[in-house]
Design an enzyme around this catalytic site. Structure first.
Site, PDB file in Angstrom:
ATOM      1  N   HIS A 172      28.476 -38.485  47.434  1.00 12.26           N
ATOM      2  CA  HIS A 172      28.981 -37.933  48.701  1.00 12.26           C
ATOM      3  C   HIS A 172      28.603 -38.808  49.886  1.00 12.26           C
ATOM      4  CE1 HIS A 172      28.805 -34.624  45.837  1.00 12.26           C
ATOM      5  NE2 HIS A 172      29.915 -34.250  46.417  1.00 12.26           N
ATOM      6  N   ARG A 230      46.964 -25.424  61.584  1.00 12.62           N
ATOM      7  CA  ARG A 230      45.652 -26.091  61.576  1.00 12.62           C
ATOM      8  C   ARG A 230      45.345 -26.780  62.919  1.00 12.62           C
ATOM      9  NH1 ARG A 230      45.554 -29.944  56.663  1.00 12.62           N
ATOM     10  NH2 ARG A 230      47.761 -30.094  57.156  1.00 12.62           N
TER      11      ARG A 230
END
Ligand code: GLN
Ligand code: ZN
Length: 756
Positions: free
Chosen positions: A696, A15
């Site tokens: 969110h 990553r």
């Protein structure tokens, strides 16, 4: 015979791109440093494919955030508000992907959507009547040249104009038809430039072709490609399709002047039939997607050889291809140190899939393929006794009766019984389950995982947290409480870890969107529950309060949809196995005094087939029964809740009602409560809690705002059926905004009650 790859993962095998990008976003590294990481990843990817002997290696499959966004930028589809920031092209790009807040201005990100039937999300390009298409970027040329300088001749990969225009959002009067001719001309320009740079092949992806298509859409596709293909100038063009078959336009596609056509033989259930029925043009290469780009199991060479031989016998010249980009699988098994060879010999991540392509090429080129070492070794893997297969589980699934899918008594009667039992006020308030996962909560879990604290210490900490969380909810004045889910890292991983039959990886990350990656568990064998999973927590929580406490579980469809599924049994059978395990948990919770049980199906809609004609027969016919199996055994007075994350379910509303839950909560505040109309039209009988605020964002919704949302709801839904709750779980939020938000939610519910 040659081999090809549609696309390679690009987040970096460890990553690296994620970490570099996040540092860049924080201003900790420069744009040049980020570019260096990107170049390093691209080179590593190219070298891995070259080392594996892949003949058609893609370039331009790299992306800093998303390929469709790259394509939009390439064609100058950049909304004015991002241009106006007047920041660098890279920062403009990131502003579109993730929003921008800083000296140059303040803009929200473009919308994000699921990429076909995968867990990857793309950025939705936005086009208005003033959008002027033109060639605006050099990415495909730069990446082709970069690879060439590394000594690797690549096939530049582009997303085609048809898919780009179909997936874009149109703000004005113009639609894809008005932009098609201009877009086609730009693709001509791109092709010419790539030809000048020395490209021999170019691959153009048109995954939208695997959806249901109208005649008009097919004509639009033809119109675009008549223009594009006229400009070939000696370069060869491959059309790639994936995630299904192209049954609506197979003949039209074959009639166009492509030099190669990619068909998906993994998910495209009609692909082979299409070739059988209609033949395959002699002047084209058939890129046969036979190596699964979406799952991590080893390729079964005996099956693949059969498919390829059949295609060859039909006269096609086959190139062995991945079924889609390898973006959807993890990088390499080399990073897995804990799984033994007994397991890993069954898997192929991206790097191992390259090897499979090479081996298949050897096997298929041999005179007697069965005699090749590669074929024999592969057959041996499939002959393994996986020691994960459990007759008891199989027998239990086989013994499921029709009546096991039906809860008694019928909904209306249960509703009455439960109303009497619970005696809740109108507009009962609740939350979706998790409470803020603060640093101490995560630290406690990590400490336990590393063995730094005892199981008892771990549990005691969580119990303190639960007690605090309950006190807080009582103070806030919520009606139906939750324990907070502090013991869970992730709603699927948590259950996967406790259920028999799942495997976990260390580094098998897959990009979900931008820098966000997920590490899906693997369904390795037959699934069963060995012991109660959540009962201790729920019982403890209930003992701390006189309020109703909801038990919290994840449903079978969501567990399955967010895992890598088995390929040796059907999804339906696997879902039923998980359903039976969760059913046992439901019944144990009930037996231990939990009166309300929520079974989350956050991802229910996610694996809905791309073609409407397949919805019922390929998915809903087992997904909905799997859920019903989970709760059909409870008493009439036990209330079953479910929760779904997307409110985009107007088209499957009957199926949702058919889950036969007593209450459903769902995400609704971002979609302006549009769903309410369709609930009304369909006489939705399940009680509903459409989320009244968006979790969110850290923003605290005002009482008035929530009251106004509730008022809208009462216009469309019977008051006696309404619940009041946030959109989704609160685990990603901070306590600072959670407490005032929930207080406002309770105050709003009280205002409504006083009115009725
Ligand atoms: N119960 C889960 C939670 O609150 C639901 C999460 C979800 O829907 N994604 O965290
Ligand atoms: Zn949710």
């Amino acid at each position: 015979m040659n081999t090809a790859v549609i696309g390679y993962p690009r987040i970096g095998s460890l990553r690296e791109l994620k970490f570099a990008s996040e540092k860049y976003f924080k201003g900790a590294v420069s744009a040049d440093e980020l570019q260096e990481t990107a170049a390093y990843i691209r080179a590593a990817n190219l070298n891995a494919q070259a080392a594996a002997g892949i003949d058609f290696i893609p370039s331009n499959d790299f992306s800093f955030y998303d390929n469709l966004l790259d394509s939009a930028v390439l064609l100058n589809i950049i909304p004015e508000r991002y241009r106006e920031l007047n920041v660098s092209p890279l920062d403009t790009y990131f502003a579109m992907a993730r929003g921008y807040q800083g000296e140059a201005g303040n803009v929200k990100a473009l919308a994000m959507k699921k990429w076909f039937n995968t867990n990857y999300h793309y950025i939705v390009p936005e086009i208005d009547d003033e959008t002027e298409l033109k060639l605006n970027d050099t990415k495909p040329f730069d990446e082709f040249t970069e690879a060439k300088n590394l000594g690797i001749k690549t096939v530049p990969a582009l997303i085609g104009a048809f898919t780009l225009l179909k997936l874009s959002r149109y703000l004005g009067k113009k639609t894809e038809k008005d932009f098609a001719a201009d877009a086609a001309k730009i693709y001509c320009e791109i092709i010419e430039k790539l030809a000048d740079l020395g490209a021999e092949y170019i691959s153009i992806s048109e995954p939208c072709l695997v959806k249901d298509l109208t005649k008009e859409e097919i004509s639009l596709f033809e119109e675009i490609y008549k223009t594009v293909l006229a400009s070939k100038k000696g370069v060869k063009i491959i059309l790639q399709t994936y995630f299904g078959d192209i049954r609506d336009c197979y003949n039209e596609v074959c009639a166009l002047d492509f030099d190669g056509i990619g068909l998906d033989f993994i998910e495209g259930k009609e692909s082979l039939n299409l070739v059988k029925k209609n033949g395959f043009p002699k002047d084209k290469l058939l890129f046969a997607g036979v190596v699964n780009g979406k799952n991590i199991w080893k390729n079964d060479y005996s099956k693949t050889v059969k498919t390829v031989k059949e295609l060859e016998s039909l006269g096609a010249e086959v190139v062995l291809n991945t079924s889609c980009s390898l973006l959807h699988v993890p990088y390499t098994l080399k990073n897995e140190t804990k799984l033994t060879e007994e397991y890993t010999r069954h898997f192929a991540f991206a790097e191992e899939k390259l090897k499979e392509l090479g081996e298949l090429k050897t096997v298929l080129s041999a005179e007697n393929y069965e005699a090749t070492a590669e074929f024999k070794a592969n057959a041996a893997v499939f002959a393994d006794d996986r020691k994960a297969l459990d007759t008891a589980v199989k027998e239990r699934v086989a013994a499921i009766k029709d009546s096991d899918f039906t809860r008694q008594p019928a909904f209306a009667e249960r509703e009455k019984i439960q109303k009497e039992r619970f005696n809740l006020p109108l507009f009962p308030t609740t939350t979706i389950g998790s409470f803020p996962q603060t640093a101490d909560v995560r630290a406690n879990r990590t400490a336990r995982r590393k063995g730094n604290i005892t199981e008892e210490e771990y549990k005691n900490f969580n119990k303190e947290k639960i007690a605090e969380c309950i006190k807080l909810q009582e103070e806030i004045g919520l009606d139906v409480l939750v324990h907070g889910e502090y013991e869970r890292n992730d709603m699927v991983e948590y259950f996967g870890e406790k259920l028999k039959g799942f495997l976990f990886t260390e580094k098998a990350w897959v990009q979900s969107y931008g820098t966000r990656c997920v590490k899906p568990p693997i369904v390795w064998g037959d699934v069963s529950r060995e012991a109660p999973i959540t009962v201790e927590w729920s019982v403890f929580a209930q003992s701390q309060t006189d309020h109703l406490m909801k038990g919290m579980l994840t449903g079978p469809v969501t567990i399955l949809n967010w895992s890598f599924p088995r390929e040796d049994i059907s999804l339906k059978e696997c879902a039923y196995q998980i359903a039976l395990a969760i059913r046992d948990e439901v019944l144990d919770l009930e037996a231990n005094g939990i009166k309300i049980i929520q079974v989350d199906e956050a991802a229910l809609r996610e694996k809905l087939p791309l073609r409407k004609t397949d919805w019922e027969s390929d998915y809903l016919d087992w997904a909905i029964p799997a859920f019903r199996l989970v709760h059909s055994g409870v008493k009439p007075e036990t209330q079953i809740h479910t929760h779904m994350c997307y409110s985009e379910f107007t088209d499957i509303i009957k199926a949702i009602d058919n889950m036969d839950a007593d209450v459903i909560t769902f995400e609704a505040s971002r979609s302006d409560l549009q769903i309410l109309d369709s609930l009304k039209e369909n006489n939705f009988r399940t009680e509903v809690g459409p989320g009244v605020y968006d979790i969110h964002s850290p923003r605290v919704p005002s009482v008035e705002e929530i009251v106004s949302a509730l008022n809208k709801m009462t216009e469309k839904t019977e008051v006696s059926k309404l619940w009041v709750n946030p959109d989704c779980g609160l685990k990603t939020r901070g306590t600072e905004e959670t407490v005032p938000s929930l207080k406002n939610l309770v105050a709003a519910a009280k205002q409504l009650r006083s009115k009725y």
